[in-house]
Design an enzyme around this catalytic site. Structure first.
Site, PDB file in Angstrom:
ATOM      1  N   CYS A  50      14.089  60.532  19.269  1.00  0.00           N
ATOM      2  CA  CYS A  50      14.960  61.697  19.971  1.00  0.00           C
ATOM      3  C   CYS A  50      15.746  62.308  18.801  1.00  0.00           C
ATOM      4  CB  CYS A  50      15.974  61.175  21.130  1.00  0.00           C
ATOM      5  SG  CYS A  50      17.183  59.998  20.383  1.00  0.00           S
ATOM      6  N   ASN A  51      15.741  61.751  17.576  1.00  0.00           N
ATOM      7  CA  ASN A  51      16.405  62.206  16.504  1.00  0.00           C
ATOM      8  C   ASN A  51      15.766  62.268  15.122  1.00  0.00           C
ATOM      9  OD1 ASN A  51      16.958  59.462  15.689  1.00  0.00           O
ATOM     10  ND2 ASN A  51      19.039  59.747  16.773  1.00  0.00           N
ATOM     11  N   ARG A  52      14.492  61.999  15.121  1.00  0.00           N
ATOM     12  CA  ARG A  52      13.346  61.974  13.990  1.00  0.00           C
ATOM     13  C   ARG A  52      12.037  62.290  14.154  1.00  0.00           C
ATOM     14  NH1 ARG A  52      14.834  58.389  10.349  1.00  0.00           N
ATOM     15  NH2 ARG A  52      16.451  57.640  11.533  1.00  0.00           N
ATOM     16  N   GLY A 115      19.433  48.769  17.497  1.00  0.00           N
ATOM     17  CA  GLY A 115      18.356  47.986  17.564  1.00  0.00           C
ATOM     18  C   GLY A 115      17.011  48.777  18.309  1.00  0.00           C
ATOM     19  N   GLN A 120      10.547  51.524  18.942  1.00  0.00           N
ATOM     20  CA  GLN A 120       9.849  53.062  18.509  1.00  0.00           C
ATOM     21  C   GLN A 120       8.949  52.841  17.288  1.00  0.00           C
ATOM     22  OE1 GLN A 120      13.898  54.717  18.025  1.00  0.00           O
ATOM     23  NE2 GLN A 120      13.698  55.722  20.280  1.00  0.00           N
ATOM     24  N   ALA A 196      12.563  57.412  33.801  1.00  0.00           N
ATOM     25  CA  ALA A 196      12.524  55.808  34.029  1.00  0.00           C
ATOM     26  C   ALA A 196      11.928  55.319  32.688  1.00  0.00           C
ATOM     27  CB  ALA A 196      11.716  55.326  35.137  1.00  0.00           C
ATOM     28  N   SER A 198      12.142  53.807  28.387  1.00  0.00           N
ATOM     29  CA  SER A 198      12.681  52.943  27.853  1.00  0.00           C
ATOM     30  C   SER A 198      14.371  53.174  27.740  1.00  0.00           C
ATOM     31  CB  SER A 198      12.104  52.213  26.503  1.00  0.00           C
ATOM     32  OG  SER A 198      12.294  53.591  25.693  1.00  0.00           O
ATOM     33  N   MET A 199      14.670  54.436  27.203  1.00  0.00           N
ATOM     34  CA  MET A 199      15.933  54.966  27.140  1.00  0.00           C
ATOM     35  C   MET A 199      16.760  54.994  28.503  1.00  0.00           C
ATOM     36  SD  MET A 199      17.974  55.658  24.461  1.00  0.00           S
ATOM     37  CE  MET A 199      17.210  56.586  23.321  1.00  0.00           C
ATOM     38  N   SER A 200      15.947  55.541  29.396  1.00  0.00           N
ATOM     39  CA  SER A 200      16.727  55.461  30.780  1.00  0.00           C
ATOM     40  C   SER A 200      16.897  54.221  31.443  1.00  0.00           C
ATOM     41  CB  SER A 200      15.707  56.253  31.552  1.00  0.00           C
ATOM     42  OG  SER A 200      15.790  57.733  31.231  1.00  0.00           O
TER      43      SER A 200
END
Length: 454
Positions: A50-52, A115, A120, A196, A198-200
């Site tokens: 999400c940021n790279r 972590g 990722q 749904a 991994s982050m969610s």
């Protein structure tokens, strides 16, 4: 080693650029295919979070590789090369290894020490393997990065220096509401989690452990939402009340929720400012929104709606800039430096191995040829005499080759040692195709072994 990484992250680019440059799954695959089709690249894989966004490749020409990889990133991200270039960074050879190892340890994350980046990195390696674009160098590099990251978390207190993006985001919401900790703030609240993945899933589990009374999972694929809700509800899980709904029900659930976390792969907004404003009409309780998606899921205009607090990637970046660095970070940096040196030495040593193998193969062929010629001249030799002569000649050759081959491996593992393989090939007039065939066989074995680890 000719490793090159070209990329952009929250450290080099504003969120508005990262948002526009986000790559979908299909786009990543096409990017890898085009990278391998490009002349300078022999291997490639992409690390996209999400940021790279980072493109890794094994290239035979530095300047041509930088130009090609930069152009490919621009083409597939949809951001023009002229606009994208000021935000790109380039790392080459040992600096590229140092960068990835630092990323794996969480040193380059928005929240230092988090972590999730390890998962990722594992996904990036798996993608390269599935698309057959990751060869020996990238397999070795990413496998080692995963080990370095795990070592940093197990041997140091880097976990105390930071948390996952989810935890950090919830802390920002709790702090904004005047609560000292997330558990106090979350207790008894109703939570809506959109997505749904991994982050969610991590957000849902974190909220459940923090004491919310209910977690509602909304997802484009209802089956995935139902599986996540079931896991959360099980006695062996968090035990929270959890249920799944389709995306069309998000508007209704929004009116009942106290906290919403959204992280989907949608290319457009999931919650518009108007939808949020409608949901809070007539209610007294505030609504907390956490947007962890890139590009964003929740309209930035939602933060102007009375009674609504929005935390997104951009505000998290600003908050994390002031976060204190733990003393353990220095210890992790030491681990990274040691591992970079070890990786470089191993790669340089591996570079000369095919040449040494080819040399010993040539020596064995010479011994076999001379023994065969001796048999022609001395046909009366019995089996015992022939075996003794053969063994003696082999021992002589082995002793002559032992010291130089051991020494050349030691020298090759040192910085600047790549030229020793070339010298060995020249001195012994080794057939380049023989050396190349050993390398190809080596690579096939490495691919099979490494693919089984993921």
């Amino acid at each position: 080693m000719s490793l090159l990484v070209v990329g952009l992250s929250h450290r080099s680019a504003p969120v508005s650029i990262l948002e526009r440059a986000a790559l979908s799954g299909d786009t990543r695959i096409k990017l890898l295919q085009d990278t391998l089709a490009a002349e300078p690249a022999a291997e490639g894989t992409v690390l996209a979070t999400c940021n790279r966004i980072e493109l890794y490749a094994d290239v035979d020409k530095f300047h041509a590789g930088v130009a090609e990889l930069s152009t490919l990133l621009a083409q597939h991200s949809g951001v023009g090369l002229e606009e994208l270039t000021p935000y790109l960074y380039v790392h080459y050879e040992d600096r590229a290894v140092h960068h990835l190892f630092s990323v794996a340890c969480g040193l380059d994350s928005m929240v230092v020490g988090e972590g999730q980046i390890l998962g990722q990195i594992k996904d990036a390696l798996a993608l390269g393997q599935e698309q057959h674009t990751a060869g020996r160098l990238l397999n070795d590099l990413f496998q080692q990065a995963l080990r370095v990251g795990k070592r940093a978390h197990s041997e140091t207190g880097i976990d105390r220096a930071g948390q996952s993006l989810v935890t950090f985001g919830l802390e920002q919401l709790a702090d904004g509401a005047g609560d000292a900790d997330v558990d106090t703030w979350a207790k008894g609240k109703r939570a809506l989690v959109i997505g749904a993945g991994s982050m969610s899933s991590l957000a849902a589990a974190t909220l459940a452990r923090s004491g919310v009374s209910e977690v509602v999972i909304a997802n484009r694929t209802l089956d995935r939402a139902e599986r996540l809700a079931q896991i959360l509800s099980e006695p062996g899980g968090t035990g929270v009340t959890a249920r799944a709904v389709e995306m069309v029900a998000v508007g209704d659930e929004l009116t009942r929720a106290d906290v919403v976390v959204s992280c989907t792969g949608a290319t457009g907004l999931v919650l518009t400012g108007e939808a949020v404003e409608t949901a809070v009409q007539g209610r007294r309780a505030p609504l907390a929104l956490l947007d962890l998606a890139m590009p964003r899921d929740i309209d930035a205009a939602a933060h102007r709606v009375p009674g609504v607090r929005l935390v997104d990637i951009e505000s998290l970046a600003e908050a994390s800039a002031d976060a204190p660095m733990a003393a353990d970070v220095d210890q992790v940096r030491g681990i990274v430096s040691d591992e970079v040196a070890a990786f470089g030495a191993a790669q340089r040593a591996a570079h000369i191995t095919p040449t040494v193998v080819a040399l010993r193969t040539m020596a064995a062929d010479v011994v076999a040829g001379e023994v065969a010629r001796l048999e022609g001249r001395l046909p009366d030799l019995d089996d015992k005499q022939r075996a003794e002569i053969t063994q003696t000649v082999r021992r002589v050759v082995d002793k002559l080759l032992h010291a130089p081959t051991v020494r050349v491996k030691q020298l090759a593992s040192e910085p600047g040692g790549a030229g020793y393989a070339d010298a060995l090939r020249t001195l012994f007039d080794l057939d380049p195709e023989t050396v190349a065939s050993v390398s190809r066989a080596d690579l096939t074995d490495a691919d099979v072994k490494n693919r089984g680890r993921v």
